[in-house]
Design an enzyme around this catalytic site. Structure first.
Site, PDB file in Angstrom:
ATOM      1  N   ARG A  66       0.863  -1.175   0.000  1.00 34.20           N
ATOM      2  CA  ARG A  66       0.000   0.000   0.000  1.00 34.20           C
ATOM      3  C   ARG A  66       0.906   1.233   0.000  1.00 34.20           C
ATOM      4  NH1 ARG A  66      -3.737   2.428   4.911  1.00 34.20           N
ATOM      5  NH2 ARG A  66      -5.009   3.807   3.624  1.00 34.20           N
ATOM      6  N   HIS A  67       0.412   2.318  -0.586  1.00 33.25           N
ATOM      7  CA  HIS A  67       1.160   3.574  -0.532  1.00 33.25           C
ATOM      8  C   HIS A  67       1.434   3.970   0.918  1.00 33.25           C
ATOM      9  CE1 HIS A  67      -2.496   5.491   0.825  1.00 33.25           C
ATOM     10  NE2 HIS A  67      -3.137   4.815  -0.121  1.00 33.25           N
ATOM     11  N   GLY A  68       2.433   4.810   1.127  1.00 34.16           N
ATOM     12  CA  GLY A  68       2.751   5.293   2.476  1.00 34.16           C
ATOM     13  C   GLY A  68       1.743   6.332   2.953  1.00 34.16           C
ATOM     14  N   THR A 341      -0.011  -0.071  -4.514  1.00 32.67           N
ATOM     15  CA  THR A 341      -1.434   0.075  -4.728  1.00 32.67           C
ATOM     16  C   THR A 341      -2.144   0.610  -3.483  1.00 32.67           C
ATOM     17  OG1 THR A 341      -3.402  -1.169  -5.441  1.00 32.67           O
ATOM     18  CG2 THR A 341      -1.764  -2.400  -4.232  1.00 32.67           C
ATOM     19  N   ALA A 384       1.412   1.909   4.011  1.00 35.95           N
ATOM     20  CA  ALA A 384       2.615   1.185   3.567  1.00 35.95           C
ATOM     21  C   ALA A 384       2.616  -0.295   3.939  1.00 35.95           C
ATOM     22  CB  ALA A 384       3.896   1.837   4.091  1.00 35.95           C
TER      23      ALA A 384
END
Ligand SMILES: *[C@@H]1O[C@H](CO)[C@@H](O)[C@H](O)[C@H]1NC(C)=O
Ligand SMILES: *[C@@H]1O[C@H](CO)[C@@H](O)[C@H](O)[C@H]1NC(C)=O
Ligand SMILES: *[C@@H]1O[C@H](CO)[C@@H](O)[C@H](O)[C@H]1NC(C)=O
Ligand SMILES: *[C@@H]1O[C@H](CO)[C@@H](O)[C@H](O)[C@H]1NC(C)=O
Ligand SMILES: *[C@@H]1O[C@H](CO)[C@@H](O)[C@H](O)[C@H]1NC(C)=O
Ligand SMILES: *[C@@H]1O[C@H](CO)[C@@H](O)[C@H](O)[C@H]1NC(C)=O
Length: 472
Positions: A66-68, A341, A384
């Protein structure tokens, strides 16, 4: 008449107060599990948890992240700008009216709080500085733990050896470049793969029409909204209102905004104290956490079969990559595959893998019983958060191919595996069908939609069919 009333109000507010000398600002061990807005720093196991596996060599690492930490979405930013008004009322309650139970230090922190000034709508959902750091440090830890794969010579840093791909958004693209920078010291060391508009690999749950249609059915979110109207939240509204010096009950919207400000600020700067966290007790933070866990349990988690179905494309991708490593001709295969993602994609993939599947379903009425639940978005759905799978070639075993899974850098103790180390053949038996036969055809062919509880017809038919079947 006024005086006795004031005294009664004062006394009752004392009764529900926390220890009068409690200050959140001085709490060395604050509660940091904030559901899907948890800072990765507080949950990952990367400092100690990677294993060296005797007689085995890692040959490929596959990751879905996952994005931060990001900024809130636009509509949330707009609403957060109403907090200064609420803050002023809380200060007024304490200082002028003599109501409320925040300690002086927490009240002062609230009084001088002004970080909202710098939060503008054009920053909506952008990756924060801490978010870049989350991914950069993750990359470095992986590199330290898997030098065979992730410390190549300059000539071997190529798009054949390392595959990077993100969804089409600033926060995932910036997460990709931060990770790449952490790994290879440059944000453009390798050209990422193309992101298709119709992203069936990294955003299946978004592009799948049948899945999206199921979300129109309010029953999907019934348990979390029941919980939101239930006794735990009712008491929370009452207690928080008194603590802040209000003699009426503030709204769930106000509580939600304070909770959001608290957890976003904690995730933006992990060493700073957010004065808004002082508003809640640990019990209350856990109640808010459960409400969000409930929401995702039905939205993307193990409660619905369709969630696993839209979660299979990343699983399929992983299995297809690993399958190419089965024989002895694997040296031309990539060493690392890295995807960036969103939480929905991470969670549906975990659901497809059978991760965090509780024996008892989470509902609005079993909050207490589920205090040790596996489905805890703070642990599996933080900023993240990631699934890492490592494929090994081993020399001592009769089955040379092994796989180890990590979730947020903690070994996943997969059932049927040896302290997390799985035989590839076993995994293929267990999950191969879901992975290799993954198909999203049901998303667009119209037929699947009805059988997957699409609209009222599905709702009526489904229980009826179940009853018929059971009646035989
Ligand atoms: C807001 O931004 C300005 C300009 O960058 C900076 O000087 C100030 O310290 C920031 N304020 C807060 C509360 O972060
Ligand atoms: C690149 O990687 C290959 C295969 O891992 C290895 O044999 C080769 O020595 C590496 N090249 C350099 C320049 O390090
Ligand atoms: C996305 O791709 C699928 C399968 O390739 C296709 O059936 C579907 O119509 C596409 N959706 C859009 C919006 O293009
Ligand atoms: C909140 O309110 C309920 C009911 O009034 C009470 O039993 C509970 O102890 C309170 N919790 C806290 C943390 O003050
Ligand atoms: C606030 O909520 C509590 C708990 O639901 C309720 O008992 C109380 O009457 C409410 N207070 C007001 C002023 O509405
Ligand atoms: C985080 O907060 C601390 C303490 O207030 C401050 O010293 C530090 O500069 C902040 N870090 C960032 C990255 O803003």
């Amino acid at each position: 008449m006024l005086l006795p009333l004031t005294i009664v109000a004062f006394l009752s507010s004392q009764i529900i107060a926390r220890d009068h000398d409690y200050c959140y600002a001085d709490d060395d061990n604050p509660y940091l599990y904030m559901a899907t807005k948890t800072a990765y720093q507080f949950v990952h196991g990367g400092k100690t948890r990677y294993q060296t596996i005797p007689n085995c060599n890692p040959v490929q690492i596959w990751m879905l992240a996952r994005h931060g930490t990001r900024y809130p979405k636009k509509s949330t930013i707009t609403k957060l700008h109403t907090l200064p008004k609420l803050r002023d009322q809380i200060i007024y309650n304490h200082e002028i009216r003599g109501f409320g139970n925040l300690c002086d230090k927490d009240l002062k922190n609230l009084q001088s709080w002004n970080s909202i000034q710098n939060l503008t709508e054009d920053m909506a959902q952008y990756l924060t500085v801490q978010g870049e750091e989350d991914l950069k440090l993750l990359a470095r830890r992986l590199q330290t733990n898997f030098p065979e794969l992730l410390q190549p010579s300059a000539a071997n840093i190529t798009s054949t050896n390392y595959k990077f791909r993100s969804t089409d958004s600033q926060r995932t693209k910036a997460s990709l470049t931060s990770f790449m920078h952490g790994l290879f010291g440059s944000s453009n060391a390798v050209t990422p793969e193309h992101t298709p508009a119709n992203d069936t690999l990294l955003k299946a749950y978004k592009v799948c029409d049948s899945y999206q249609e199921t979300l129109n059915d309010p029953s999907v979110f019934e348990e979390s909204s029941k919980f939101g109207n239930g006794i735990e939240i009712e008491n929370l509204l009452h207690n928080v209102s008194r603590r802040l010096g209000f003699r009426y009950n503030i709204t769930t919207t106000s509580v939600g905004l304070m909770y959001d400000m608290c957890r976003y600020e904690k995730a933006w700067n992990v060493t700073k104290v957010s004065p808004w966290c002082a508003v809640f007790t640990v019990d209350e933070l856990q109640i808010l956490e459960y409400q969000e866990d409930l929401y995702y349990y039905y939205y993307t988690g193990p409660s619905r079969e369709i969630n696993a179905r839209v979660g299979c494309p990343p699983l399929q991708d992983m299995f297809q990559h690993f399958q190419k490593l089965e024989g002895s001709e694997y040296s031309h295969q990539p060493k690392g595959i890295f995807y960036f993602t969103h939480s929905g994609s991470l969670q549906t993939t975990m659901t497809a893998l059978g991760i965090a599947k509780d024996k008892v379903p989470l509902t609005a009425s079993n909050y207490k019983e589920m205090s040790k639940r596996l489905w805890r978005t703070s642990e599996i759905g933080s900023f993240a958060t990631n699934i890492v799978a490592v494929f090994y070639k081993c020399t001592t075993s009769d089955s040379p191919n092994k796989v180890m899974f990590y979730v947020a850098e903690k070994p996943l103790l997969f059932q049927g595996c040896d302290v997390g180390l799985c035989d590839w053949e076993y995994l293929k038996n267990k999950l191969g069908k879901e992975a290799f036969e993954c198909s999203l055809d049901f998303c667009w062919d119209g037929s699947g939609a009805t059988s997957l509880i699409n609209g009222s017809l599905g709702i009526l038919l489904f229980p009826a069919l179940t009853l018929l079947f059971l009646g035989r």
